[in-house]
Design an enzyme around this catalytic site. Sequence first.
Site, PDB file in Angstrom:
ATOM      1  N   TYR A   1      -1.777  -1.090  10.505  1.00 32.48           N
ATOM      2  CA  TYR A   1      -1.886  -1.390   9.069  1.00 32.48           C
ATOM      3  C   TYR A   1      -0.659  -0.878   8.307  1.00 32.48           C
ATOM      4  CZ  TYR A   1      -3.676  -1.201   4.285  1.00 32.48           C
ATOM      5  OH  TYR A   1      -3.825  -1.339   2.929  1.00 32.48           O
TER       6      TYR A   1
ATOM      7  N   SER B   1       0.862  -1.188   0.000  1.00 35.78           N
ATOM      8  CA  SER B   1       0.000   0.000   0.000  1.00 35.78           C
ATOM      9  C   SER B   1       0.892   1.229   0.000  1.00 35.78           C
ATOM     10  CB  SER B   1      -0.879   0.001   1.257  1.00 35.78           C
ATOM     11  OG  SER B   1      -1.686   1.163   1.306  1.00 35.78           O
TER      12      SER B   1
HETATM   13  P1  NAP Z   1     -11.310  -6.344   0.726  1.00 35.22           P
HETATM   14  O1  NAP Z   1     -12.164  -5.879  -0.380  1.00 35.22           O
HETATM   15  O2  NAP Z   1     -11.790  -6.214   2.124  1.00 35.22           O
HETATM   16  O3  NAP Z   1     -10.884  -7.861   0.445  1.00 35.22           O
HETATM   17  C1  NAP Z   1     -10.010  -8.520   1.320  1.00 35.22           C
HETATM   18  C2  NAP Z   1      -9.825  -9.942   0.858  1.00 35.22           C
HETATM   19  O4  NAP Z   1      -8.901 -10.597   1.726  1.00 35.22           O
HETATM   20  C3  NAP Z   1     -11.108 -10.748   0.883  1.00 35.22           C
HETATM   21  O5  NAP Z   1     -11.093 -11.683  -0.161  1.00 35.22           O
HETATM   22  C4  NAP Z   1     -11.030 -11.456   2.232  1.00 35.22           C
HETATM   23  O6  NAP Z   1     -11.844 -12.619   2.232  1.00 35.22           O
HETATM   24  C5  NAP Z   1      -9.544 -11.762   2.273  1.00 35.22           C
HETATM   25  N1  NAP Z   1      -9.039 -11.994   3.632  1.00 35.22           N
HETATM   26  C6  NAP Z   1      -9.056 -11.144   4.695  1.00 35.22           C
HETATM   27  N2  NAP Z   1      -8.533 -11.746   5.761  1.00 35.22           N
HETATM   28  C7  NAP Z   1      -8.157 -12.996   5.381  1.00 35.22           C
HETATM   29  C8  NAP Z   1      -7.562 -14.102   6.050  1.00 35.22           C
HETATM   30  N3  NAP Z   1      -7.207 -14.057   7.344  1.00 35.22           N
HETATM   31  N4  NAP Z   1      -7.339 -15.237   5.330  1.00 35.22           N
HETATM   32  C9  NAP Z   1      -7.695 -15.292   4.029  1.00 35.22           C
HETATM   33  N5  NAP Z   1      -8.252 -14.297   3.343  1.00 35.22           N
HETATM   34  C10 NAP Z   1      -8.487 -13.151   4.020  1.00 35.22           C
HETATM   35  O7  NAP Z   1      -9.884  -5.574   0.700  1.00 35.22           O
HETATM   36  P2  NAP Z   1      -9.120  -4.871  -0.504  1.00 35.22           P
HETATM   37  O8  NAP Z   1      -9.357  -3.425  -0.397  1.00 35.22           O
HETATM   38  O9  NAP Z   1      -9.346  -5.564  -1.767  1.00 35.22           O
HETATM   39  O10 NAP Z   1      -7.613  -5.115  -0.020  1.00 35.22           O
HETATM   40  C11 NAP Z   1      -6.823  -6.148  -0.564  1.00 35.22           C
HETATM   41  C12 NAP Z   1      -5.365  -5.812  -0.353  1.00 35.22           C
HETATM   42  O11 NAP Z   1      -5.086  -4.557  -0.951  1.00 35.22           O
HETATM   43  C13 NAP Z   1      -4.987  -5.685   1.118  1.00 35.22           C
HETATM   44  O12 NAP Z   1      -3.727  -6.257   1.327  1.00 35.22           O
HETATM   45  C14 NAP Z   1      -4.914  -4.180   1.333  1.00 35.22           C
HETATM   46  O13 NAP Z   1      -3.988  -3.833   2.321  1.00 35.22           O
HETATM   47  C15 NAP Z   1      -4.444  -3.709  -0.023  1.00 35.22           C
HETATM   48  N6  NAP Z   1      -4.782  -2.315  -0.328  1.00 35.22           N
HETATM   49  C16 NAP Z   1      -6.077  -1.920  -0.546  1.00 35.22           C
HETATM   50  C17 NAP Z   1      -6.321  -0.595  -0.876  1.00 35.22           C
HETATM   51  C18 NAP Z   1      -7.704  -0.104  -1.223  1.00 35.22           C
HETATM   52  O14 NAP Z   1      -7.851   1.084  -1.524  1.00 35.22           O
HETATM   53  N7  NAP Z   1      -8.734  -0.931  -1.237  1.00 35.22           N
HETATM   54  C19 NAP Z   1      -5.283   0.319  -0.943  1.00 35.22           C
HETATM   55  C20 NAP Z   1      -3.984  -0.115  -0.673  1.00 35.22           C
HETATM   56  C21 NAP Z   1      -3.743  -1.442  -0.388  1.00 35.22           C
HETATM   57  P3  NAP Z   1     -12.464 -13.204   3.617  1.00 35.22           P
HETATM   58  O15 NAP Z   1     -12.834 -12.016   4.462  1.00 35.22           O
HETATM   59  O16 NAP Z   1     -13.642 -14.028   3.171  1.00 35.22           O
HETATM   60  O17 NAP Z   1     -11.403 -14.040   4.217  1.00 35.22           O
END
Ligand code: NAP
Length: 260
Positions: free
Chosen positions: A157, A143
Amino acid sequence: MFASLSGKVAIVTGGSKGIGKGIAKVFARQGVKIMIAARGEQDAKEAVDDIIAAGGQADYCLCDVSNWQDVQALLSKTLETYGKIDILCANAGIFPQQKMIDMSADDWDKVMSTNLKSTFLTVKACLPHFAKAGQGRVIVTSSITGPVTGYPGWSHYGASKSGQLGFIKTAAMELAPYNTTINAVMPGNIMTEGLADLGEEYLTSMAASIPLKRLGSVEDIGNAALFFATDEASYITGQQMVVDGGQILPESLDAINEMT
Ligand code: NAP
């Protein structure tokens, strides 16, 4: 034109929602066979169904990426289903917003385990298979929050996301003898279901602070991850790519206002 990735096999952790779902879709469109890892079955099944409906190949494995036994079972299922593993997208993550005054030691540990320990565990599980095959690719979703910027409520985080970048530098050296690269994408604010929960006000003010004036799409991150998986990126390792619409560039609010 990039060489085809068709027939390669990729694990996408957190591929059931948000950015991971975007990565899985982008890779599947290129003929990559996908194994989605997540805890919730409903979302995982829907993500798999979407990929199959679009003509791709996908399956899922219910897995908590912070648990070593679960991660080993994920590798076993991937090998049983597809016979090999070529690409790991270590993407699963959580971002509960908690200021330090309210944060418990357990809250801290949960974020670090889910986001950072999981990166190590999934790489560790794939490593013997990459070593045997003499090739492999790891793409980590970090991130900008942590490595570049700060935001109140995300100290744990941010530390986990910076930790991932520290991890890949040494991991790149340990994986290099197996012709395996590891790189990270650093998304800015990407429009996902998870981010939508932060509310309309947050989303509008965030878009206004981004030089390209929009939040990123999950495909924007999928495309960057795909590049790191290509043959053409085979000489890049231990590196990071910011994908944020220019979000980290303005020095101040004035700088953004000067744009118009
Ligand atoms: P999201 O929409 O909440 O999706 C998170 C995913 O991770 C889901 O598939 C969830 O499925 C899975 N997950 C969470 N905890 C888990 C665990 N303990 N074991 C297995 N799977 C798990 O989040 P997102 O925004 O797409 O974020 C994904 C990645 O991108 C993260 O690493 C985040 O730090 C990074 N990121 C996101 C943003 C943003 O703007 N969205 C920006 C920078 C970085 P389950 O809950 O069913 O397990």
